[in-house]
Scaffold this motif. Structure first.
Motif, PDB file in Angstrom:
ATOM      1  N   GLU A   1       0.811  -1.216   0.000  1.00  0.00           N
ATOM      2  CA  GLU A   1       0.000   0.000   0.000  1.00  0.00           C
ATOM      3  C   GLU A   1       0.848   1.271   0.000  1.00  0.00           C
ATOM      4  O   GLU A   1       0.312   2.366  -0.209  1.00  0.00           O
ATOM      5  N   ARG A   2       2.124   1.151   0.223  1.00  0.00           N
ATOM      6  CA  ARG A   2       3.010   2.317   0.282  1.00  0.00           C
ATOM      7  C   ARG A   2       3.819   2.516  -1.002  1.00  0.00           C
ATOM      8  O   ARG A   2       4.552   3.495  -1.126  1.00  0.00           O
ATOM      9  N   VAL A   3       3.728   1.578  -1.937  1.00  0.00           N
ATOM     10  CA  VAL A   3       4.577   1.606  -3.133  1.00  0.00           C
ATOM     11  C   VAL A   3       4.003   2.570  -4.165  1.00  0.00           C
ATOM     12  O   VAL A   3       2.813   2.515  -4.497  1.00  0.00           O
TER      13      VAL A   3
ATOM     14  N   VAL B   1       8.825   3.987  -1.548  1.00  0.00           N
ATOM     15  CA  VAL B   1       7.962   3.475  -0.489  1.00  0.00           C
ATOM     16  C   VAL B   1       7.684   4.643   0.440  1.00  0.00           C
ATOM     17  O   VAL B   1       8.608   5.192   1.055  1.00  0.00           O
ATOM     18  N   THR B   2       6.412   5.063   0.518  1.00  0.00           N
ATOM     19  CA  THR B   2       6.063   6.237   1.315  1.00  0.00           C
ATOM     20  C   THR B   2       6.095   5.909   2.799  1.00  0.00           C
ATOM     21  O   THR B   2       5.780   4.784   3.222  1.00  0.00           O
ATOM     22  N   LEU B   3       6.488   6.903   3.578  1.00  0.00           N
ATOM     23  CA  LEU B   3       6.542   6.743   5.028  1.00  0.00           C
ATOM     24  C   LEU B   3       5.413   7.557   5.647  1.00  0.00           C
ATOM     25  O   LEU B   3       4.268   7.155   5.654  1.00  0.00           O
ATOM     26  N   SER B   4       5.700   8.733   6.145  1.00  0.00           N
ATOM     27  CA  SER B   4       4.690   9.615   6.707  1.00  0.00           C
ATOM     28  C   SER B   4       5.123  11.056   6.479  1.00  0.00           C
ATOM     29  O   SER B   4       6.299  11.322   6.201  1.00  0.00           O
ATOM     30  N   ALA B   5       4.168  11.957   6.582  1.00  0.00           N
ATOM     31  CA  ALA B   5       4.447  13.390   6.432  1.00  0.00           C
ATOM     32  C   ALA B   5       5.148  13.700   5.106  1.00  0.00           C
ATOM     33  O   ALA B   5       6.045  14.540   5.041  1.00  0.00           O
ATOM     34  N   GLY B   6       4.752  12.979   4.051  1.00  0.00           N
ATOM     35  CA  GLY B   6       5.318  13.244   2.741  1.00  0.00           C
ATOM     36  C   GLY B   6       6.726  12.721   2.535  1.00  0.00           C
ATOM     37  O   GLY B   6       7.355  13.022   1.511  1.00  0.00           O
ATOM     38  N   ARG B   7       7.238  11.962   3.457  1.00  0.00           N
ATOM     39  CA  ARG B   7       8.595  11.405   3.338  1.00  0.00           C
ATOM     40  C   ARG B   7       8.536  10.019   2.710  1.00  0.00           C
ATOM     41  O   ARG B   7       7.515   9.319   2.798  1.00  0.00           O
ATOM     42  N   SER B   8       9.659   9.627   2.096  1.00  0.00           N
ATOM     43  CA  SER B   8       9.692   8.322   1.448  1.00  0.00           C
ATOM     44  C   SER B   8      11.135   7.858   1.276  1.00  0.00           C
ATOM     45  O   SER B   8      12.076   8.643   1.353  1.00  0.00           O
ATOM     46  N   VAL B   9      11.281   6.558   1.031  1.00  0.00           N
ATOM     47  CA  VAL B   9      12.553   5.962   0.636  1.00  0.00           C
ATOM     48  C   VAL B   9      12.463   5.675  -0.852  1.00  0.00           C
ATOM     49  O   VAL B   9      11.478   5.095  -1.322  1.00  0.00           O
ATOM     50  N   THR B  10      13.499   6.074  -1.606  1.00  0.00           N
ATOM     51  CA  THR B  10      13.398   6.121  -3.065  1.00  0.00           C
ATOM     52  C   THR B  10      14.491   5.305  -3.737  1.00  0.00           C
ATOM     53  O   THR B  10      15.647   5.310  -3.305  1.00  0.00           O
ATOM     54  N   LEU B  11      14.105   4.637  -4.808  1.00  0.00           N
ATOM     55  CA  LEU B  11      15.054   3.964  -5.693  1.00  0.00           C
ATOM     56  C   LEU B  11      15.054   4.694  -7.024  1.00  0.00           C
ATOM     57  O   LEU B  11      14.002   4.877  -7.639  1.00  0.00           O
TER      58      LEU B  11
END
Length: 407
Positions: free
Chosen positions: A34-36, A49-59
Motif C-alpha cells: 500500500e506504500r509503493v 515506499v512512502t513513510l509519513s508526512a510526505g517522506r519516502s525511501v526512493t530507488l
C-alpha cells in the motif's frame, strides 16, 4: 510511420524497467504494497515506499561524476544511500529498497547485510556487525558490492573498489582509520592510517594472535576467525604492534608507468624516468626497500652484506638489474635459485626490478607464491607487478577527513 527518436525509445525502456521493479517489489514484499508508488511524472523516474508526512525511501538512477548508478535514498539528508552498479539484479534492488523502508517504518536499524550496502552475508558483514555492536564506527563494507559514494551529498564522488583491494571493512577509531582486508592470496590484512604521521601502518596479526611475527604479509582465512579479528581490533591502536610506513612506500605506479597494465610488456628496453633526478646509491636504495618490506609485513627480512643486501630465512631476494622486462623463463630460473637457496626447505622468491614483467611471467610468479616489485631507483618506492605483490601493498587512497561528512 517514422521510427521514434532514440531518446524516446530509451525513456520507454526505462519506464518498462521501473514497472518491472515495481511488480517485483510488490511480489517479494507485500507488507509494503500500500506504500509503493512509481513516479514517472518527470525525467527522473523513481520507485518509492512512502513513510509519513510526505517522506519516502526512493530507488532511482542517479548520475554521479561520469557514471550512472542505482541509489536507494533515505528521506531528506538524514541518512546514507546505498549505491549499486547498473547491472545489479532487480531482486537485489527491490530488497535493498524494502530493507531501508521497513527499518524507517519500524524505527529499527536496517538489517544486516543491507545496512552495509551488501546483498549477501559474508565475513565482512559479520565482522562489521561485531564491531558495530561494540561501539565502533564502521564507515564502509566491500564484499559483493564495491560501489559507494563519499563526501557531502551535494558534491558526492563515486568510489569503486579496485580489483586488488579484495573484500574489506573500513573502521573509524579515535586515533586512527583502519582497513581490514581479506585478500584472495594473502588472507587477512589490517592496515591503520595514523593522522599524526600521515602514513599507513600494518598491524602484526601473527604477533597479536599467536605471539609470533609471520615471515610474509597476511594471515590465511582458515587460521583466524572473524571473532578473533574483531577481538584484536577492539584492543585499539595502543595494543597493536604497528609498522608505520613513513618512507617512500606507495602502491600507485610512478608517473611514467601510469596507465600501463600489470604486464608492462609494452615497455621497450629503454623506458625510464626522464625528469633528471639522480638514482639512489646502493646503500640508500637497500635501506629504502628494506624499510618498506618490513613495514608491509615481511617479518624476517634483514640487512645483509654487499653480495646479499637483503637477507631472509623464508625468502630469496633477487635484484633484477637488467633493462629487459622479466620473462616467464627468467622468473622460472630465479624461482629455481630461490628453492635451492633454502638449507632445509625451499625458499620463496622476492624479485626487485627496475623493469617490467610479461603477463605470463606475472601469472607464473603468482603460482609460485612469489612477490615481484618494481623499484623506482630515484625514490626507492616499491610497486607490485604481480597480483600477490599488489595485494601486499597499502590501500591506494588516504581516508577522507571526518569533517567531509557522509554521503
Amino acid at each position: 510511420m517514422p521510427f521514434p527518436p532514440g531518446d524516446v525509445v530509451a525513456a520507454f525502456g526505462r519506464h518498462l524497467h521501473f514497472k518491472s521493479l515495481e511488480q517485483a517489489l510488490l511480489d517479494r514484499h507485500p507488507d509494503v504494497a500500500e506504500r509503493v508508488v512509481f513516479d514517472d511524472t518527470n525525467r527522473l523516474m523513481h520507485l518509492k515506499v512512502t513513510l509519513s508526512a510526505g517522506r519516502s525511501v526512493t530507488l532511482a538512477q542517479v548520475h554521479m561524476e561520469y557514471s550512472t548508478v542505482w541509489c536507494v535514498m533515505p528521506p531528506g539528508l538524514d541518512g546514507e544511500p546505498s549505491v549499486w552498479p547498473l547491472e545489479t539484479p532487480d531482486e537485489v534492488l527491490v530488497d535493498a529498497l524494502h530493507a531501508v523502508a521497513s527499518a524507517r517504518i519500524t524505527g529499527e536499524a536496517v538489517a544486516s547485510p543491507w545496512r552495509w550496502n551488501e546483498s549477501e552475508p559474508s565475513d565482512m558483514t559479520e565482522l562489521s556487525d561485531l564491531l558495530d555492536a561494540r561501539g565502533l564506527r564502521v564507515r564502509r563494507v566491500v564484499a559483493g558490492n564495491g560501489w559507494s559514494a563519499i563526501g557531502p551529498r551535494h558534491t558526492a564522488k563515486l568510489d569503486i573498489a579496485g580489483r586488488d583491494d579484495g573484500c574489506f571493512v573500513e573502521v573509524e577509531f579515535p586515533d586512527a582509520f583502519v582497513r581490514v582486508s581479506l585478500k584472495s592470496a594473502l588472507g587477512w590484512l589490517v592496515d591503520a592510517y595514523v593522522p599524526e604521521v600521515e602514513a599507513w601502518g600494518r598491524v602484526d596479526l601473527g604477533g597479536l594472535l599467536w605471539g609470533t611475527t609471520l615471515p610474509a604479509p597476511g594471515v590465511p582465512r582458515t587460521d583466524a576467525s572473524v571473532a578473533e579479528i574483531a577481538d584484536m581490533l577492539c584492543k585499539g591502536l595502543k595494543a597493536w604492534d604497528l609498522e608505520v610506513s613513513v618512507g617512500p612506500a606507495e602502491t600507485a605506479a610512478p608517473d611514467w608507468l601510469q596507465g600501463l597494465d600489470v604486464g608492462l610488456d609494452e615497455l621497450d628496453e629503454d623506458s625510464s624516468p626522464v625528469d633528471g633526478r639522480r638514482s639512489l646509491g646502493p646503500r640508500e636504495l637497500t635501506d629504502a626497500v628494506l624499510d618498506q618490506l618490513t613495514s608491509l609485513g615481511f617479518g624476517d627480512v634483514e640487512e645483509g652484506d654487499a653480495e646479499t643486501p637483503i637477507r631472509s630465512g623464508t625468502f630469496h631476494v633477487e635484484w633484477h638489474n637488467r633493462a629487459k622486462n622479466l620473462s616467464t623463463s627468467e622468473v622460472q630460473r630465479l624461482n629455481g635459485l630461490a628453492a635451492a637457496a633454502g638449507e632445509y626447505v625451499p625458499k620463496r622468491l622476492i624479485v626487485l626490478t627496475a623493469a617490467g614483467i610479461s603477463r605470463p611471467a606475472a601469472n607464473f610468479a603468482d603460482t609460485a607464491k612469489a612477490f615481484v616489485f618494481f623499484v623506482d631507483r630515484t625514490t626507492g618506492r616499491l610497486m607490485g607487478l604481480n597480483s600477490r605483490a599488489r595485494e601486499a601493498g597499502w590501500p591506494g587512497t588516504v581516508p577522507a577527513r571526518q569533517d567531509q561528512g557522509p554521503w
